[in-house]
Design a protein around this motif. Structure first.
Motif, mmCIF file in Angstrom:
data_model
loop_
_atom_site.group_PDB
_atom_site.id
_atom_site.type_symbol
_atom_site.label_atom_id
_atom_site.label_comp_id
_atom_site.label_asym_id
_atom_site.label_seq_id
_atom_site.Cartn_x
_atom_site.Cartn_y
_atom_site.Cartn_z
ATOM 1 N N ILE A 112 3.436 -25.648 -42.873
ATOM 2 C CA ILE A 112 2.624 -25.642 -44.081
ATOM 3 C C ILE A 112 3.122 -26.699 -45.062
ATOM 4 N N SER A 113 4.447 -26.919 -45.102
ATOM 5 C CA SER A 113 4.993 -27.929 -46.006
ATOM 6 C C SER A 113 4.471 -29.318 -45.645
ATOM 7 N N GLY A 114 4.499 -29.637 -44.344
ATOM 8 C CA GLY A 114 4.022 -30.938 -43.910
ATOM 9 C C GLY A 114 2.530 -31.115 -44.125
ATOM 10 N N LEU A 115 1.752 -30.073 -43.842
ATOM 11 C CA LEU A 115 0.306 -30.175 -43.989
ATOM 12 C C LEU A 115 -0.089 -30.324 -45.454
ATOM 13 N N MET A 116 0.551 -29.556 -46.333
ATOM 14 C CA MET A 116 0.226 -29.667 -47.751
ATOM 15 C C MET A 116 0.640 -31.020 -48.305
ATOM 16 N N ARG A 117 1.756 -31.544 -47.845
ATOM 17 C CA ARG A 117 2.156 -32.885 -48.244
ATOM 18 C C ARG A 117 1.118 -33.915 -47.802
ATOM 19 N N ASP A 118 0.598 -33.730 -46.587
ATOM 20 C CA ASP A 118 -0.424 -34.643 -46.083
ATOM 21 C C ASP A 118 -1.682 -34.586 -46.948
ATOM 22 N N PHE A 119 -2.166 -33.367 -47.218
ATOM 23 C CA PHE A 119 -3.377 -33.240 -48.030
ATOM 24 C C PHE A 119 -3.156 -33.799 -49.436
ATOM 25 N N GLY A 131 -9.233 -35.428 -66.432
ATOM 26 C CA GLY A 131 -8.460 -34.254 -66.794
ATOM 27 C C GLY A 131 -7.679 -33.737 -65.603
ATOM 28 N N ASP A 132 -7.073 -32.581 -65.764
ATOM 29 C CA ASP A 132 -6.234 -32.016 -64.713
ATOM 30 C C ASP A 132 -7.058 -31.232 -63.705
ATOM 31 N N THR A 133 -6.568 -31.197 -62.470
ATOM 32 C CA THR A 133 -7.183 -30.400 -61.409
ATOM 33 C C THR A 133 -6.088 -29.652 -60.675
ATOM 34 N N VAL A 134 -6.343 -28.386 -60.383
ATOM 35 C CA VAL A 134 -5.413 -27.572 -59.601
ATOM 36 C C VAL A 134 -6.151 -27.031 -58.381
ATOM 37 N N VAL A 135 -5.593 -27.272 -57.201
ATOM 38 C CA VAL A 135 -6.168 -26.794 -55.948
ATOM 39 C C VAL A 135 -5.208 -25.767 -55.348
ATOM 40 N N GLN A 136 -5.732 -24.597 -55.033
ATOM 41 C CA GLN A 136 -4.925 -23.565 -54.374
ATOM 42 C C GLN A 136 -5.356 -23.428 -52.917
ATOM 43 N N PHE A 137 -4.394 -23.535 -52.005
ATOM 44 C CA PHE A 137 -4.618 -23.280 -50.589
ATOM 45 C C PHE A 137 -4.037 -21.907 -50.247
ATOM 46 N N HIS A 138 -4.835 -21.076 -49.610
ATOM 47 C CA HIS A 138 -4.357 -19.764 -49.153
ATOM 48 C C HIS A 138 -4.449 -19.738 -47.632
ATOM 49 N N LEU A 139 -3.309 -19.734 -46.965
ATOM 50 C CA LEU A 139 -3.247 -19.718 -45.501
ATOM 51 C C LEU A 139 -3.105 -18.273 -45.045
ATOM 52 N N THR A 140 -4.203 -17.690 -44.595
ATOM 53 C CA THR A 140 -4.236 -16.252 -44.335
ATOM 54 C C THR A 140 -3.424 -15.839 -43.112
ATOM 55 N N ASP A 141 -3.054 -16.776 -42.261
ATOM 56 C CA ASP A 141 -2.289 -16.442 -41.061
ATOM 57 C C ASP A 141 -0.786 -16.492 -41.292
ATOM 58 N N LEU A 142 -0.353 -16.825 -42.488
ATOM 59 C CA LEU A 142 1.066 -16.909 -42.795
ATOM 60 C C LEU A 142 1.498 -15.704 -43.618
ATOM 61 N N LYS A 143 2.582 -15.053 -43.202
ATOM 62 C CA LYS A 143 3.076 -13.882 -43.921
ATOM 63 C C LYS A 143 3.933 -14.273 -45.113
ATOM 64 N N ASP A 144 4.758 -15.298 -44.950
ATOM 65 C CA ASP A 144 5.662 -15.734 -46.017
ATOM 66 C C ASP A 144 5.073 -16.924 -46.761
ATOM 67 N N PRO A 146 2.138 -17.643 -48.362
ATOM 68 C CA PRO A 146 0.864 -18.129 -47.820
ATOM 69 C C PRO A 146 0.066 -19.000 -48.779
ATOM 70 N N LYS A 147 0.488 -19.101 -50.041
ATOM 71 C CA LYS A 147 -0.264 -19.888 -51.019
ATOM 72 C C LYS A 147 0.524 -21.132 -51.419
ATOM 73 N N ARG A 148 -0.168 -22.257 -51.448
ATOM 74 C CA ARG A 148 0.407 -23.514 -51.900
ATOM 75 C C ARG A 148 -0.563 -24.155 -52.894
ATOM 76 N N TYR A 149 -0.017 -25.027 -53.714
ATOM 77 C CA TYR A 149 -0.803 -25.618 -54.794
ATOM 78 C C TYR A 149 -0.651 -27.130 -54.798
ATOM 79 N N ILE A 150 -1.742 -27.790 -55.143
ATOM 80 C CA ILE A 150 -1.706 -29.218 -55.408
ATOM 81 C C ILE A 150 -2.144 -29.414 -56.850
ATOM 82 N N TYR A 151 -1.261 -30.016 -57.625
ATOM 83 C CA TYR A 151 -1.520 -30.269 -59.035
ATOM 84 C C TYR A 151 -1.802 -31.756 -59.238
ATOM 85 N N ILE A 152 -2.914 -32.035 -59.915
ATOM 86 C CA ILE A 152 -3.237 -33.410 -60.274
ATOM 87 C C ILE A 152 -3.236 -33.476 -61.793
ATOM 88 N N ARG A 153 -2.233 -34.138 -62.347
ATOM 89 C CA ARG A 153 -2.091 -34.236 -63.796
ATOM 90 C C ARG A 153 -1.818 -35.685 -64.180
#
Length: 229
Positions: A112-119, A131-144, A146-153
């Motif tokens: 997930i770290s590598g994929l989020m870095r890629d995106f 202005g600012d944009t916040v994108v939340q990714f929720h990976l439902t197949d991950l137990k630990d 599972p949510k990652r964020y991309i902040y554009i500021r």
């Protein structure tokens, strides 16, 4: 280092670069990792002892420079000029791999770290509202985690595992394998949404412009076979 015993520059280069995991470590240094722990996070299948050996070997070959970080016993690793000169080698190797050796690639493990870095690296800021944009990714197949964020500021894109408390503009819910396929161009993001593989919740300005601001791998966009298959 294996000596092929040939007066050939290809043999000389492969004797340095083709040891197991060596090019993957160089790849991570190009992506901005400088700490031992960062490299290990993005290459979880690489054992700590082998990572130490490979970093030491790259340092001996003049490809990597190890520098003490602060006053403690912590070090950073940086590419030397000869290391940075490998950029076109890695690029062409990736293009070749995507064009001729990608069969079954997205069935393999991804992080997930590598994929989020890629995106995060593929975000086209010019196609986002001001202005600012916040994108939340929720990976439902991950137990630990599972949510990652991309902040554009202020035009700067940052991937983060923590909720910083800002209002989320775009919610993307899917699985790690599905988003890996989207990143590598095996499935179009809108087709994935229509098929129920990806759920997108966002204002129309983000939904209608999705393909233009949420990029995919340059190896996929460079490869006409992806979209012809």
């Amino acid at each position: 280092m294996f000596d092929y015993g040939e007066a050939c520059p290809i043999s000389m280069a492969t004797s340095v670069l083709c040891e197991r995991w060596t090019l993957q470590i160089v790849r991570e240094l190009f992506f901005g990792s400088t700490r031992y722990s960062e490299i290990q996070k993005y290459i979880p299948n690489l054992s700590p002892s082998l990572l130490r050996d490979r970093l030491r070997f790259l340092e001996e070959q003049g490809i990597v420079l190890r520098k003490r970080c602060g006053s403690g016993n912590r070090f950073e690793y940086h590419l030397t000029p000869s290391g940075k000169a490998l950029a076109p080698v890695l690029t062409e190797l990736g293009r070749w791999g995507m064009r001729y050796a990608r069969e079954g690639m997205t069935d393999k493990q991804n992080t997930i770290s590598g994929l989020m870095r890629d995106f995060a690296g593929g975000i086209n800021v010019e196609e986002l509202p001001s202005g600012d944009t916040v994108v939340q990714f929720h990976l439902t197949d991950l137990k630990d985690d599972p949510k990652r964020y991309i902040y554009i500021r202020d035009g700067v894109v940052q991937e983060c595992a923590q909720d910083m408390g800002f209002e989320v503009d775009v919610y993307i819910t899917s699985t790690l394998p599905t988003l890996t396929r989207v990143w590598y161009g095996e499935i179009d993001i809108h087709r994935a949404i229509d098929a129920g593989l990806v759920k997108l919740v966002a204002p129309p300005v983000y939904q209608n412009n999705l393909r233009r601001w949420l990029g995919i791998s340059s190896f996929a966009t460079d490869n006409p076979r992806i979209f012809a298959s």
